[in-house]
Write a protein that holds these residues in place. Structure first.
Motif, short mmCIF file in Angstrom:
data_model
loop_
_atom_site.label_atom_id
_atom_site.label_comp_id
_atom_site.label_asym_id
_atom_site.label_seq_id
_atom_site.Cartn_x
_atom_site.Cartn_y
_atom_site.Cartn_z
N HIS A 147 0.87 -1.16 0.00
CA HIS A 147 0.00 0.00 0.00
C HIS A 147 0.91 1.22 0.00
O HIS A 147 1.81 1.34 0.84
CB HIS A 147 -0.87 -0.05 1.27
CG HIS A 147 -1.77 1.12 1.47
ND1 HIS A 147 -3.14 1.03 1.33
CD2 HIS A 147 -1.52 2.41 1.83
CE1 HIS A 147 -3.69 2.20 1.60
NE2 HIS A 147 -2.73 3.05 1.91
N TYR A 172 -7.53 -5.04 3.56
CA TYR A 172 -6.65 -6.12 3.13
C TYR A 172 -6.92 -7.45 3.83
O TYR A 172 -6.21 -8.42 3.60
CB TYR A 172 -5.19 -5.71 3.31
CG TYR A 172 -4.83 -4.52 2.45
CD1 TYR A 172 -4.86 -4.61 1.06
CD2 TYR A 172 -4.51 -3.29 3.03
CE1 TYR A 172 -4.55 -3.51 0.27
CE2 TYR A 172 -4.21 -2.20 2.23
CZ TYR A 172 -4.23 -2.32 0.86
OH TYR A 172 -3.94 -1.23 0.07
N SER A 177 -1.28 -6.08 4.49
CA SER A 177 -0.38 -5.53 3.48
C SER A 177 0.71 -4.73 4.17
O SER A 177 0.52 -4.23 5.29
CB SER A 177 -1.15 -4.62 2.51
OG SER A 177 -0.27 -3.98 1.61
#
Length: 267
Positions: A147, A172, A177
């Protein structure tokens, strides 16, 4: 059990490296890996990496020098680690397995690397064919999920708090992430700080994160360069690539891989 180990870091992203070509390391012992990575009770590291013989068949078109098995500090085997791959290349050179070029197998496939006399490693990363553009962030996979979001002032940002909030959000799911916060410095120069899943904290550098940031900044039009300078908390990295019709190939992560010390640990 006595385990010989080597400690390396790639711009402050530090790893325990172990020659496991004889397959003697207890690979499924999560608690042992956690203990070794613990900074107060063990050796201390962001992750642990095993160097093993590759298990490709003889019909493979390429000779593979070794295999990389990467564990996060939480003891779980994880996705690709760019700085770890660079450090493992330097380790393989130290062991005499390679000289200046390496081909190795990681969880995301084959990687090629070169290493200079001063242990600067250029590691070829996977191609990036898909980028998800959202109103306030970009998401892409560079061997690990990332991200990427732009911020105005990195110094005032609580990376651990803000990164964890995104990592554990519904965005996520359970897998989570890695989260990168980016501040532009000039046309082809960016500063970033990264929250890494598995470490569950900010690290001084993240190779797949730096790769993701470089590609994201080019994709967003923040730079038109194909060689990007990146300032991480632990030093400087570069990322180069070729882009055609939104597809990023020949992606290379470039930076130093530094030997720190070697020792033995009793388990």
């Amino acid at each position: 059990m006595t385990i010989p180990f080597y400690k390396y870091h790639g711009t402050g992203n530090d790893f325990i490296l172990i020659d496991n070509r004889q397959l003697t390391f207890p690979k499924n012992d999560t608690k042992t890996i956690q203990y070794m990575c613990n900074r107060r009770f063990g050796i201390g590291a962001d992750g642990l990496i095993l160097l093993e013989n590759d298990n490709l068949t003889d019909t493979s078109a390429e000779k593979v020098d070794f295999k990389m098995v990467y564990y996060n500090a939480d003891g779980q085997e994880s996705s690709m680690c760019g700085n770890g791959g660079r450090c493992l290349t330097a380790f393989a050179k130290k062991l005499g397995i390679i000289h200046t070029c390496a081909t190795f197998l990681a969880v995301d496939g084959l990687h090629h690397a070169t290493i200079s006399d001063s242990d600067v490693v250029s590691l070829q990363m996977i191609d990036v064919n898909e980028i998800s553009f959202q109103s306030d962030y970009v998401f892409l996979n560079t061997g690990s999920p990332h991200h990427v979001t732009l911020v105005d002032d990195l110094d005032q940002l609580d990376v651990k708090k803000e990164g964890a909030a995104i990592r554990y959000s519904k965005l996520y799911g359970q897998a989570g992430s890695n989260v990168n916060f980016v501040q532009p410095l000039s046309d082809n120069h960016f500063r970033l700080r990264t929250y890494e899943r598995g470490v569950e904290d900010e690290t001084l550098s993240c190779g797949t994160g730096a790769t993701a940031v470089a590609i994201a900044m080019q994709a967003l039009g923040k730079t038109h360069a194909s060689l990007i300078d990146l300032a991480v908390e632990g030093g400087k990295l570069q990322v180069s690539f070729t882009v055609v019709d939104g597809r990023y190939t020949q992606v290379h992560l470039i930076g130093p891989a530094t030997f720190v010390f070697e020792g033995k640990i009793e388990l």
